[in-house]
Write an enzyme that holds these catalytic residues in place. Structure first.
Site, PDB file in Angstrom:
ATOM      1  CD  GLU A 223       2.665  47.031   1.181  1.00  0.00           C
ATOM      2  OE1 GLU A 223       2.322  45.855   1.317  1.00  0.00           O
ATOM      3  OE2 GLU A 223       3.761  47.370   0.706  1.00  0.00           O
ATOM      4  CG  HIS A 224      -0.039  51.968   7.525  1.00  0.00           C
ATOM      5  ND1 HIS A 224       0.952  52.610   6.797  1.00  0.00           N
ATOM      6  CD2 HIS A 224      -0.944  52.930   7.834  1.00  0.00           C
ATOM      7  CE1 HIS A 224       0.655  53.900   6.688  1.00  0.00           C
ATOM      8  NE2 HIS A 224      -0.493  54.113   7.295  1.00  0.00           N
TER       9      HIS A 224
END
Lengths: 309, 309, 309, 309, 309, 309
Positions: A223-224
């Site tokens: 999630e980045h």
């Protein structure tokens, strides 16, 4: 075209946008704010401290309590139910109610239950009957009680990526900056062995590796995106699914063989999830660790992408 | 006795049968069709493209959306929730809504959620709070999220069939055309062995065999009858439950021993379910494979049965 | 050429065949019988009630006790050890000693220990250091403590049979009267399914089926041939190995896929072994059960084969 | 002091070193060679094509067959048994017998059985009653049937290496050219994560990685040194034991945590063994693959080491 | 009747009892002591520091090394092998050799290997080919490599005790002072429950309890009697086997149900073994803990028993 | 302050307490009884045979059917759904409806579904979206579909009791009449052993023991207090959680070690739950079994407690 309020509705607020419709037996309190082109169906109840964006649909039997924030283009299915108190007792009121936020474009399925204090991410899709007990990331599809992520929406391909390499060359994915590698694998009488030469078989000479392990199957990792760092992922034991996103295309692949490698270049948003219980993910990174290199907010990521163009 | 509409209800349709009652705060749109002797309770909402049969009960807090077909004698519990769009987004409308069909006599439990495009079979019993994600066969009992079949209703015997053969002769079941066989089993110090002679110990000389294995425990198999073909079932590993139905009697048995055989003659409806994770079902068929021999629609099956009589 | 006895040996018997050699420090009691062309090495001890066939080798450090029967062409490795009392206590003698039989052509590895009352089958190969606690069938290879069968000797092919069928036709094996079939297999979203039409896809219309299951991995099954009955074997779960033998050729195959079928015609000796813990073997037989159809003695089988020619 | 031969022994060879003793009922054939200061006990039998070094002890009841090579200082326990034919049959002789080699200083336990064609490495310790079915590396301790390595002899430390690093700096081991690293590990509520920077936290920038997995617990891997290549080992799942040896010191460590790294520089002999069933060993190599860089013979390794000094 | 020495034997000792026989090619050194009525077979070798009792049988191919003590009535099978040095190296002698003791009446199977420093208990039965790596208690039967206890000899009943109580009264066992109890067990839909009233259903009011758990399956516990303390054993999880012995009768029972209780009165020797991996043994004791109450030596126990009579 | 009824509500009963409010679109039938200071929100429907206590909150979209009894201070969340017929069919009415009782202070979460005939205990906390299929004990927290107890509310300590004894003395818990004991534990190389002397290390001499085992993980046991009997609990295998309650303080502890003992004196309410699948609970009781000694009703327990004071 102006606001429509059904004669049998009770609409006490005046903060309603144009072309919004309020249907029969709905009841909206005085301080609620509703955007334009919304559709508020029969038997809906809306309290005071509620803000609703534009083009929102609220189907029948829904209540929106103090503390709810509903962004534009949200869909809320019939009898979906919200809360604003974690341990409600009659006549006992918390100092302030927990705020629940439904981000732009999200969809709440019929009969779903959303616990208090939760944020539902952009374009997320909450399945009918799901009970949501934690935050939901952008684009995630969630079903069940308690709700579990089962996939992601808005994918460019309807199916996960399937390996079609017949040579040892890497295969370019639909997502810009992502490449699939099938590493050599030697299986002899004794055991299996998979190997790769950095810089020739692999796309870069890594400056860092890391291992991810003991991940519960319902956990979401990544999630980045990175600003400068490239990564090379190998699931050396077990399996996991990887979602990659260049801001325009979104694609999913399953890493379930130790010889499958996935290169993720900078400015590609990545998520890993659905780990098998024995999974070990090995990641090579092209750069040393630098916390400033991480982009952890998806909106910031989208802005950076659009600046580049 | 004619139709009753509570003064606080809004009933825009005129297509309502005799002795039907519409209660307070209910709202029925102009083109909906409702049969006779129905009971439409408080806070119900019914859209236009909805057909409701006779003697249907719709309890409070229910919405019936465009595309719903509710046959006679259906019960819909309070706050049961329907949908007609699989991936709803605000202001995005599918070309046509998915049709949901509730067959004659079915019962939808309180607070149940029915996903769109689903058919609930005749006399099925959906438990309170169940989330229905796939079609429900006739007579099935379903509970949980997601909904799983836990049994069947309307059985002629209250308990599953229990083997009482003491000889090697087959045992006639209550269901016409179904016979239980206890095949010889030899257990010595080394291993178990079970055997059967075709045409003498077994009822026919098979033209075909097939094996069913790796069946997830929640899957339902069978759900058809044959016109000409007889079948002989043996669960040679693990266990599964079998439901048989001659159109009048319905019966259930547990195949949990490799020496238990079940003959199913033509025109007997059969369902296998609740497979153990290691189950292997061996089936002998008296005929070669012929897709035209299958009756897959339960109503068609009932018609065929009644023609025969 | 006559018998040779080393001057330092003690040979008290006169029942020794021609060309047999007795080496230094060996000691042979008065009533022992030894065939011709044997080699009795240093430090061997042979009691009275011992019969040794022709061309037998007994390496150093071996004792042959009362009750031992050694057929022609046997090899007994150095320090191999025999017994003739199951629970020996000093000065307590059983009424009669248990008889141990080593069949023609067998080989006993160096340092092996053979418990009393055991028969080692024709051409069997006992590994060095093995401890033999039960009868060993013809041709079996045995190693370990306790001894376990790991394979068979005298195979016509050095490797197990490998499926090479690309069509749906059966494949003739090297062993006369044995055929391999690859049955159609359908794998869809729900489960796997394999099917076969008797008489067209399969070689005969069976009169009998039987199931074999719960076989411990070290157990040996089969070990017989039929006079008139054909068999068709499918391992519908797990796996097992099959040894087939037409009296001239011997071949082994692994049944490890449910779609693999093996036809065994009459007068083919068959053995199944090395079952996986979950294995279920399904066998179709072309004839009804008839105990008179079984040939359970391997020598009788060989005679029947030779009569036929 | 000269050779002693017991009057009841039969010694046909004259190639016996000084101070060697031959005891009663031993029998040594004409062409055998025996070094000095050996002890050949009662009931031993030695064939012609046998070479025995100096200071060797051969206890009672042992036979040394054609093809045996016994180096200096070897101990052979009572009733230990050798072979020189893998599949012995009476009167069938292989073209040449398999050679068995017992390296300098090795010890063969009482009643052990050594299969043919095997090499027992320098100073190895074979337990009493062990059955040796494959080569034994130098210094290995082996017990059981079949024989399994349970450890190594001649270690510089009596116990395996234990991590004492409190900083992130690497820890120099007693073995020259070997370093222990404790890589950073982050454990939060969600999962574990371990990472390392190449060239800073790790000692070199790798040109190659490889993964070792699915290793049976009784397999031995490694058993070589490199001329130029450094390696960095991480057991990222499960565990294995590593033996390292610089020709002077020998040391053992347990890799049982994914954050434990072991650097092995060139000219360090390494062995990995005792893999857990789920173990995955990740190795970084400082050089591209080059078969010429491997030293696979331990004696050659010792020579190279001594040349360097 | 006097001692018999075969002319080809070498017997250098004069300490031999009457009626003992020494057979061909045996070799006995000058200081060995051998009792009367022994049988020392061909090819046996006996060193100096060896004491052998009366009526001992030593079969062919055995060596008895310095440090061996063999009590009366022992049987030693052919090629059984002893050691007296744990880590033998050629020409390296320990200060003193480890003593191995074979107690009265024990039997060592053919080809068994006994590691140094071990005591084999009275009447123990070592199976053919066993490798003994730790002390063997009286009466134990041991097989395998490494040797494991599989049962006990000299039992009064050929089979383990089987519960035949139909009342709630305790059942007297064949062993004096041992009683079997079947405690009440209540099984309802929810769970199982077993209970007992002290002093009425149970034979005494306990002063102490203790729990035994996490016992490795090959461990032996107990091996003692009490002078004053009674015990009441319940295996409340899993199972274990119990051997009881009043000095005359010996009996075995399986505690595999939580409601099976076993009372053991003072002066009953008890052993528990073959614990399942999950076993928890609960013991009530009639007395407080007192180390002086334990009799841990079996011979001492036998003496105490005989004094009582 | 008197009752408030919104003009758009339909309130047909007159049995409403003071300060109670009835909001828009609510509909209350003629015979319903509602206490004082209640809040009946929008779109609520209440039938005739319904009794509601004082200070009850009923949020929007809830229906209360004939047979419901709601005690004082209950909270019922939005869209929570009740039933009064287990197998509802349209137009088929049971003779009498099943009664559902919500005890004082309980809280029913948003969207929860309560099956018919159920009692929700005092102060219980039903999670949002839970489906309640069996009675809920006082103070229990329940979530999921089907609902499972995950803990208890109203605990005096926010965390379970943690052992802090460093001596062998017992530790007094916050709940009156409950004491924690850490029994001696001896761990040696072979196994674990835990023991206790009655009357010195343990608080009383037991007259009875009982064992509880094979408890399904979702089952709740205990739920009673004793008048005279003390108990001492040891979880001798696996683990379970224990809730104790003296009527004023409530506390939870985890019994997960065999050496952890918990003394519960008379007039302490106790519950055991969350049994691991292998758990065996051993209980010593200070008195013989006497059914009259049990207090099984929590309200009766509270009364007895208050009488004592």
């Amino acid at each position: 075209m102006t606001t429509f309020v059904h004669p049998q509705a009770i609409c006490e607020t005046e903060k309603i946008g144009k072309e919004t419709k309020i249907w029969a037996f709905a009841h909206i309190l005085r301080n609620a704010t509703i955007g334009k082109q919304c559709n508020i169906c029969d038997h809906v109840f809306i309290e005071n401290d509620v803000c609703i964006g534009d083009r929102v649909t609220v189907k029948c039997g829904v209540q929106l309590w103090d503390g709810l924030r509903v962004e534009d283009d949200v869909f809320i299915g019939p009898n979906a139910t919200f809360c604003n108190d974690k341990h409600p007792r009659s006549k006992q009121y918390p100092k302030s109610f927990l705020q629940t936020v439904i981000r732009k474009g999200a969809s709440i399925g019929a009969g779903a239950v959303i616990l208090p204090g939760i944020t539902i991410g952009m374009d997320a899709m909450i399945g009918a009957g799901a009970v949501i007990t934690r935050d939901v990331p952008p684009y995630a599809k969630v079903v069940g009680n308690p709700g579990r992520i089962t996939g992601y929406t808005n994918l460019s391909d309807s199916k996960p990526f399937v390996n079609t390499t017949t040579t040892e060359e890497s295969e370019r994915l639909r997502v810009n900056g992502a490449y699939f590698y099938k590493m050599p694998k030697i299986k002899d009488l004794r055991e299996n062995l998979s190997a790769g030469e950095f810089g020739s078989q692999l796309p870069f000479k890594p400056k860092r590796y890391f291992l991810v392990f003991d991940v519960p199957s319902h956990k979401i990792r990544g999630e980045h995106a990175h600003k400068r760092c490239s990564q090379f992922l190998l699931c050396v034991k077990g399996s996991c699914r990887v979602l990659i996103d260049d801001g325009k295309n979104r694609q999913e692949m399953l890493l379930d063989k130790p010889e499958y490698g996935l290169e993720i270049k900078p400015l590609v948003w990545g998520i890993q999830y659905d780990y098998s219980s024995d999974a070990v993910l090995l990641v090579f990174a092209s750069e040393h660790y630098d916390s400033a290199d991480y982009i952890r907010d998806y909106n910031e990521f989208l802005e950076l992408i659009s600046e580049k163009e």
